[in-house]
Design a protein around this motif. Structure first.
Motif: not given
Length: 270
Positions: A209, A229-230, A233, A235, A254
Motif C-alpha cells: 500500500d 477494507g483499509g 478502501r 467494505t 464504502r
C-alpha cells in the motif's frame, strides 16, 4: 530458487515509490503480490527481472545479487509474463513463443529440435496450439495474454514472474492459467488484482500500500476484512461456500459521506 528482497527502496522521478520492502519467496512457492493500482507491485517485480539495482537494498536469487548477473544469465533464471502483450510485430504465435528460447542459445543460431518440442508443449499448455500460425497482432487481448504465458513457459526459467497475468482473460481462462502456474513446481511471484484467485492459488500473499509492505503470510491470515477494507478502501466481507467450504470475499463500495450539519441549508424565515 529462493528470491529475497532486502530492504528494497525505489525512487522514480524523484519520488520514492517503494519503501524498505523485506520479502522472501521460498523455492517452489507461489507468492501473490497484492495492492491497489500504484501501490508498487510492478516496480517491485522489475527490481527482480531487469536486474536494475534499487536506490537502496538488494534483490537476490539464492544469495546472488541480480544486478551482478549478465542479462542472458538472468533471463535463463527468470521468465517473465508482462501485463500487455506486444502486438506491433508481424510474428506468428509460434514465432513469438520461440522468442522465449533466445536466452538458451547463441544469437542468430538455429532453432533446435529441443526448442521446437519445448515451444509446442508451451503452446499446448497455454491452450494456444490451434493458433500457432496466426499473427499475434490479429488476436484478441485474451488470446495474446495466453500467448505471452506460452512464451514465458518456453523460456523455462526456474523463477516465473507474472505481472497481472489474468488481464483480458475470461473467468475460465483465468482459472486455467492459475491452475497451470500452480502445477509447474517453480518459484512464482505474481502481481494479482483478484483477491479470491490469490487466496485460492497462492501459498502466501504480500500486500503493498503506497509502496509499503503492510502484510505478508498465508492468504487466510492476511486477507482479513479489516486489512482489505483499509488497503483497498472498500467494505469487505468473508463467506464460506456451502458446497466446497472455500473461503471467499465479497466487496462493496464504502458509503459516501453524507452532508454535515454545517453543509445543510437552514430554513429561512419569511
Amino acid at each position: 530458487m529462493t528470491v529475497s528482497f532486502e530492504s528494497v527502496s525505489v525512487e522514480l522521478g524523484g519520488r520514492r515509490v517503494l519503501h524498505d520492502v523485506e520479502l522472501e519467496v521460498g523455492r517452489g512457492r507461489i507468492l501473490g503480490l497484492l495492492g491497489p493500482n500504484g501501490s508498487g507491485k510492478s516496480t517491485l517485480l522489475r527490481t527482480l527481472f531487469t536486474g536494475r539495482r534499487p536506490h537502496a537494498g538488494r534483490v537476490r536469487i539464492d544469495g546472488v545479487d541480480v544486478s551482478t548477473l549478465p542479462p542472458r544469465t538472468l533471463a535463463r533464471r527468470v521468465a517473465v509474463m508482462l501485463q500487455d502483450a506486444p502486438s506491433e510485430f508481424d510474428l506468428t504465435v509460434r514465432e513469438t513463443v520461440m522468442v522465449g528460447r533466445a536466452p538458451h542459445h547463441a544469437p542468430f543460431s538455429r532453432d533446435t529440435d529441443d526448442d521446437r518440442r519445448i515451444v509446442t508443449e508451451a503452446l499446448r499448455t497455454a491452450d494456444v496450439l490451434d493458433l500457432e500460425d496466426r499473427l499475434v497482432r490479429r488476436l484478441s487481448g485474451g488470446q495474446r495474454q495466453r500467448v505471452m504465458l506460452a512464451r514465458a513457459l518456453a523460456q523455462d526459467g526456474e523463477i516465473l514472474v507474472l505481472d497481472e497475468p489474468t488481464n483480458h482473460l475470461d473467468i475460465a481462462h483465468q482459472l486455467d492459467l492459475m491452475r497451470v502456474v500452480s502445477g509447474l513446481g517453480t518459484t512464482v511471484i505474481a502481481a494479482l488484482h483478484d483477491l479470491n484467485i490469490a487466496a485460492a492459488f497462492c501459498d502466501e500473499v504480500a500486500v503493498l500500500d503506497e509502496g509499503h509492505l503492510v502484510a505478508v503470510g498465508q492468504p487466510d491470515a492476511v486477507l482479513t476484512p479489516d486489512l482489505v477494507g483499509g488497503v483497498f478502501r472498500v467494505t469487505a466481507r468473508v463467506a464460506t461456500e456451502i458446497d466446497t467450504g472455500a473461503r471467499v470475499m465479497a466487496f462493496h463500495p464504502r458509503p459516501l459521506r453524507g452532508p454535515s450539519p454545517s453543509d445543510t441549508p437552514t430554513e429561512r424565515n419569511e
